[in-house]
Design an enzyme around this catalytic site. Structure first.
Site, PDB file in Angstrom:
ATOM      1  N   ASP A 173       0.828  -1.212   0.000  1.00 18.63           N
ATOM      2  CA  ASP A 173       0.000   0.000   0.000  1.00 18.63           C
ATOM      3  C   ASP A 173       0.864   1.264   0.000  1.00 18.63           C
ATOM      4  O   ASP A 173       2.030   1.239   0.392  1.00 18.63           O
ATOM      5  CB  ASP A 173      -0.862   0.058   1.268  1.00 18.63           C
ATOM      6  CG  ASP A 173      -1.983  -0.964   1.281  1.00 18.63           C
ATOM      7  OD1 ASP A 173      -2.018  -1.841   0.400  1.00 18.63           O
ATOM      8  OD2 ASP A 173      -2.823  -0.874   2.199  1.00 18.63           O
ATOM      9  N   HIS A 175       3.926  -2.132   2.902  1.00 18.18           N
ATOM     10  CA  HIS A 175       3.937  -0.788   2.320  1.00 18.18           C
ATOM     11  C   HIS A 175       5.223  -0.599   1.523  1.00 18.18           C
ATOM     12  O   HIS A 175       6.313  -0.800   2.081  1.00 18.18           O
ATOM     13  CB  HIS A 175       3.822   0.265   3.427  1.00 18.18           C
ATOM     14  CG  HIS A 175       2.561   0.138   4.231  1.00 18.18           C
ATOM     15  ND1 HIS A 175       2.438  -0.764   5.260  1.00 18.18           N
ATOM     16  CD2 HIS A 175       1.361   0.761   4.118  1.00 18.18           C
ATOM     17  CE1 HIS A 175       1.219  -0.689   5.756  1.00 18.18           C
ATOM     18  NE2 HIS A 175       0.539   0.230   5.088  1.00 18.18           N
TER      19      HIS A 175
HETATM   20 NI    NI Z   1      -2.463   3.166   3.424  1.00 16.83          NI
END
Ligand code: NI
Length: 203
Positions: free
Chosen positions: A17, A157
């Protein structure tokens, strides 16, 4: 050229993400080098700023998802604001890669039963690397490998160097345990129903 059949294989989906960011290409290259796929839930304003990196990931066989334009908590917004966050991002992704995002990852996993979807599925996660918190490659690896399970979706991430650093060893451990690393839509079998396989690399 083959698509993994997750009805038969021990599939697991790695997801990243908050990109695209400075480590996204490195992460894509690591995935490609290991014959692995993953899904990148991208921030719309970052896609607009760096469409080339998103296209690069897609061209290498990665799935691209929608993580909103500006990372708000969706269930605090009015419906039209949610729709704008999702549709502006979907348009930026479509401009970058020529196709719609595979789905939405709501920021913080926050949504309600009435949150608009803009025609896309929501994908949450059930393996949390906590990479944003630990910022430590070995801890990130340990959390994903120890929680890995058939059909799992792991949250990471692609904006942290420790995550990029963790990835080669993490993938090797998962593959040694028999996992096929696939995109979220492969995991759900959606690809079999909705569309032709996209570009596949058989490395
Ligand atoms: Ni996020």
């Amino acid at each position: 050229m083959s698509v993994v059949n997750c009805h038969k294989e021990k599939c697991l989906a790695l997801t990243f993400d908050d990109g695209p960011g400075p480590y996204t290409r490195q992460i894509v290259d690591t995935l490609v080098a290991h014959g692995a796929k993953a899904t990148f839930f991208t921030i719309g304003r970052s896609v607009a700023a760096d469409p080339e990196t998103v296209k690069y990931a897609h061209d290498q066989g990665m799935a691209i998802g929608d993580h909103t334009w500006s990372h708000p908590i969706l269930n605090t917004l009015a419906d039209d604001a949610v729709t704008s966050e999702l549709s502006k991002t979907a348009q930026a992704i479509e401009a970058a890669i020529g196709s719609r995002p595979v789905g939405v990852r709501p920021p913080y996993g926050a949504f309600s039963k009435t949150t608009p979807h803009s025609g896309m599925p929501f994908y949450l996660w059930d393996i949390d690397s906590e990479d944003w918190k630990n910022r430590d490659a070995s801890m990130t690896t340990q959390r994903v490998v120890s929680a890995a399970h058939l059909g799992g979706i792991a949250l990471m991430h692609d904006i942290h160097p420790s995550t990029a650093e963790a990835l080669p060893g993490m993938i090797e451990q998962l593959q040694k345990a028999g996992y096929k690393l696939v995109t979220v839509d492969d995991l759900m079998g959606v690809r079999w129903i909705l569309r032709e396989p996209t570009i596949r690399h058989s490395k």
